[in-house]
Motif scaffolding. Structure first.
Motif, PDB file in Angstrom:
ATOM      1  N   MET A  18       0.906  -1.386  -0.464  1.00  0.00           N
ATOM      2  CA  MET A  18      -0.011   0.040   0.286  1.00  0.00           C
ATOM      3  C   MET A  18       0.869   1.364  -0.105  1.00  0.00           C
ATOM      4  SD  MET A  18      -3.233   0.806   2.680  1.00  0.00           S
ATOM      5  CE  MET A  18      -2.171   0.645   4.417  1.00  0.00           C
ATOM      6  N   ILE A  19       0.498   2.262  -0.588  1.00  0.00           N
ATOM      7  CA  ILE A  19       1.310   3.941  -0.819  1.00  0.00           C
ATOM      8  C   ILE A  19       0.470   4.634  -0.166  1.00  0.00           C
ATOM      9  CG2 ILE A  19       2.487   2.557  -2.470  1.00  0.00           C
ATOM     10  CD1 ILE A  19       1.037   4.477  -4.425  1.00  0.00           C
ATOM     11  N   THR A  20       0.953   5.639   0.135  1.00  0.00           N
ATOM     12  CA  THR A  20      -0.174   6.989   0.293  1.00  0.00           C
ATOM     13  C   THR A  20       0.965   8.086  -0.875  1.00  0.00           C
ATOM     14  OG1 THR A  20       0.084   6.590   2.945  1.00  0.00           O
ATOM     15  CG2 THR A  20      -0.591   9.100   1.450  1.00  0.00           C
ATOM     16  N   VAL A  21       0.053   8.374  -1.333  1.00  0.00           N
ATOM     17  CA  VAL A  21       0.602   9.848  -2.646  1.00  0.00           C
ATOM     18  C   VAL A  21      -0.297  11.095  -2.077  1.00  0.00           C
ATOM     19  CG1 VAL A  21      -0.254  10.653  -4.960  1.00  0.00           C
ATOM     20  CG2 VAL A  21      -0.679   8.538  -4.217  1.00  0.00           C
ATOM     21  N   ILE A  22       0.206  12.168  -1.059  1.00  0.00           N
ATOM     22  CA  ILE A  22      -0.355  13.175  -1.014  1.00  0.00           C
ATOM     23  C   ILE A  22       0.399  14.060  -1.823  1.00  0.00           C
ATOM     24  CG2 ILE A  22       1.081  15.557   0.606  1.00  0.00           C
ATOM     25  CD1 ILE A  22       3.011  12.988   2.353  1.00  0.00           C
ATOM     26  N   TRP A  23      -1.158  14.958  -2.014  1.00  0.00           N
ATOM     27  CA  TRP A  23      -1.307  16.134  -2.996  1.00  0.00           C
ATOM     28  C   TRP A  23      -1.269  17.425  -2.410  1.00  0.00           C
ATOM     29  CZ3 TRP A  23      -1.667  16.087  -8.269  1.00  0.00           C
ATOM     30  CH2 TRP A  23      -2.175  14.338  -9.062  1.00  0.00           C
ATOM     31  N   ASP A  75     -10.195   0.993  -9.705  1.00  0.00           N
ATOM     32  CA  ASP A  75      -9.527   0.251  -8.981  1.00  0.00           C
ATOM     33  C   ASP A  75      -8.200   1.268  -8.159  1.00  0.00           C
ATOM     34  OD1 ASP A  75     -11.674  -1.757 -10.264  1.00  0.00           O
ATOM     35  OD2 ASP A  75      -9.955  -2.167 -12.082  1.00  0.00           O
ATOM     36  N   GLY A  76      -8.190  -0.104  -7.087  1.00  0.00           N
ATOM     37  CA  GLY A  76      -6.855   0.318  -6.487  1.00  0.00           C
ATOM     38  C   GLY A  76      -6.905   0.956  -5.662  1.00  0.00           C
ATOM     39  N   TYR A  77      -8.067   1.609  -5.579  1.00  0.00           N
ATOM     40  CA  TYR A  77      -8.570   3.311  -4.428  1.00  0.00           C
ATOM     41  C   TYR A  77      -8.959   2.961  -3.055  1.00  0.00           C
ATOM     42  CZ  TYR A  77     -10.959   6.593  -1.857  1.00  0.00           C
ATOM     43  OH  TYR A  77     -11.471   7.802  -1.623  1.00  0.00           O
ATOM     44  N   ILE A  78      -8.291   3.146  -2.123  1.00  0.00           N
ATOM     45  CA  ILE A  78      -8.491   3.124  -0.844  1.00  0.00           C
ATOM     46  C   ILE A  78      -9.355   3.739   0.390  1.00  0.00           C
ATOM     47  CG2 ILE A  78      -7.394   1.475   1.347  1.00  0.00           C
ATOM     48  CD1 ILE A  78      -5.493   0.520   0.169  1.00  0.00           C
ATOM     49  N   SER A  79      -8.854   4.531  -0.045  1.00  0.00           N
ATOM     50  CA  SER A  79      -9.818   5.575   0.952  1.00  0.00           C
ATOM     51  C   SER A  79      -8.332   7.206   0.948  1.00  0.00           C
ATOM     52  CB  SER A  79      -9.423   5.429   2.588  1.00  0.00           C
ATOM     53  OG  SER A  79      -8.025   5.499   2.526  1.00  0.00           O
ATOM     54  N   HIS A  80      -9.831   8.198   1.274  1.00  0.00           N
ATOM     55  CA  HIS A  80      -8.163   9.756   1.637  1.00  0.00           C
ATOM     56  C   HIS A  80      -8.984  10.856   2.858  1.00  0.00           C
ATOM     57  CE1 HIS A  80     -12.368  10.932  -1.036  1.00  0.00           C
ATOM     58  NE2 HIS A  80     -12.352  12.480   0.724  1.00  0.00           N
ATOM     59  N   GLN A  81      -8.775  10.967   2.159  1.00  0.00           N
ATOM     60  CA  GLN A  81      -8.497  12.782   4.311  1.00  0.00           C
ATOM     61  C   GLN A  81      -8.140  13.998   2.989  1.00  0.00           C
ATOM     62  OE1 GLN A  81      -5.833  10.773   6.630  1.00  0.00           O
ATOM     63  NE2 GLN A  81      -7.770  11.400   8.191  1.00  0.00           N
ATOM     64  N   ALA A  97      -4.252  10.011   0.211  1.00  0.00           N
ATOM     65  CA  ALA A  97      -4.730   8.967  -1.055  1.00  0.00           C
ATOM     66  C   ALA A  97      -3.764   7.429  -0.632  1.00  0.00           C
ATOM     67  CB  ALA A  97      -5.247   9.855  -2.063  1.00  0.00           C
ATOM     68  N   LYS A  98      -4.370   6.794  -0.097  1.00  0.00           N
ATOM     69  CA  LYS A  98      -4.439   5.546   0.230  1.00  0.00           C
ATOM     70  C   LYS A  98      -4.820   4.214  -1.135  1.00  0.00           C
ATOM     71  CE  LYS A  98      -3.661   5.142   4.925  1.00  0.00           C
ATOM     72  NZ  LYS A  98      -2.177   5.446   5.075  1.00  0.00           N
ATOM     73  N   TRP A  99      -4.161   4.169  -1.525  1.00  0.00           N
ATOM     74  CA  TRP A  99      -3.854   3.187  -3.141  1.00  0.00           C
ATOM     75  C   TRP A  99      -3.072   1.578  -2.612  1.00  0.00           C
ATOM     76  CZ3 TRP A  99      -6.644   4.912  -6.753  1.00  0.00           C
ATOM     77  CH2 TRP A  99      -7.461   5.968  -7.383  1.00  0.00           C
ATOM     78  N   GLN A 100      -3.766   0.857  -3.156  1.00  0.00           N
ATOM     79  CA  GLN A 100      -3.021  -0.517  -3.399  1.00  0.00           C
ATOM     80  C   GLN A 100      -1.789  -0.472  -3.538  1.00  0.00           C
ATOM     81  OE1 GLN A 100      -4.569  -3.099  -1.811  1.00  0.00           O
ATOM     82  NE2 GLN A 100      -6.441  -2.622  -1.633  1.00  0.00           N
ATOM     83  N   ASN A 101      -1.688  -0.093  -4.676  1.00  0.00           N
ATOM     84  CA  ASN A 101       0.168   0.702  -5.623  1.00  0.00           C
ATOM     85  C   ASN A 101       0.426   1.402  -6.160  1.00  0.00           C
ATOM     86  OD1 ASN A 101      -1.155  -0.411  -8.298  1.00  0.00           O
ATOM     87  ND2 ASN A 101      -0.921  -2.598  -7.117  1.00  0.00           N
ATOM     88  N   ARG A 102       1.784   1.694  -6.774  1.00  0.00           N
ATOM     89  CA  ARG A 102       1.978   2.742  -7.153  1.00  0.00           C
ATOM     90  C   ARG A 102       0.822   2.194  -8.873  1.00  0.00           C
ATOM     91  NH1 ARG A 102       6.890   6.556  -7.661  1.00  0.00           N
ATOM     92  NH2 ARG A 102       5.903   8.067  -9.090  1.00  0.00           N
ATOM     93  N   ALA A 103       0.868   1.626  -9.556  1.00  0.00           N
ATOM     94  CA  ALA A 103       0.564   1.252 -10.788  1.00  0.00           C
ATOM     95  C   ALA A 103      -0.852   1.925 -11.051  1.00  0.00           C
ATOM     96  CB  ALA A 103       0.683  -0.408 -10.867  1.00  0.00           C
ATOM     97  N   ASP A 104      -1.026   1.007  -9.963  1.00  0.00           N
ATOM     98  CA  ASP A 104      -2.629   2.251  -9.439  1.00  0.00           C
ATOM     99  C   ASP A 104      -3.151   3.279  -9.999  1.00  0.00           C
ATOM    100  OD1 ASP A 104      -4.014  -0.571  -9.668  1.00  0.00           O
ATOM    101  OD2 ASP A 104      -3.949  -0.885  -7.874  1.00  0.00           O
TER     102      ASP A 104
END
Length: 97
Positions: free
Chosen positions: A1-6, A33-39, A54-61
């Motif tokens: 799992m990864i977290t993307v920060i915008w 696909d791959g989206y888990i959650s966000h704040q 935002a939490k995603w299953q992986n970077r590719a998603d």
């Protein structure tokens, strides 16, 4: 799992509409696909500064969705409201701490 920060900075006077559109972006992400959650976090000292985690299953998603969504109507509406281009960081949690 990864977290993307915008990191988003809106022009003065665009805070309300920019936040509405940011919320719409993240509502839309739920269908990908791959989206888990966000704040979404709003800077108390600078209301035009919004940070989304935002939490995603992986970077590719996350990368695939970014590519697919970059020309969405919501992004076209949000872009003119930006004080500067949005920044994005791809992170993972340090499991040792």
């Amino acid at each position: 799992m990864i977290t993307v920060i915008w990191d988003t900075w809106l022009k003065p006077g665009a805070e309300e509409e920019g936040l509405r559109l940011t919320r719409q972006v993240w509502s839309d992400m739920k269908s990908f696909d791959g989206y888990i959650s966000h704040q979404i976090f709003i800077d108390q000292d600078a209301p035009g500064h919004i940070i989304a985690l935002a939490k995603w299953q992986n970077r590719a998603d996350a990368d695939a969705v970014r590519e697919q969504y970059q020309n969405a109507e919501t992004i076209r509406q949000l872009t003119p409201l930006l004080a500067r281009p949005r920044n994005r960081w791809i992170t993972y949690e340090d499991q040792a701490s």
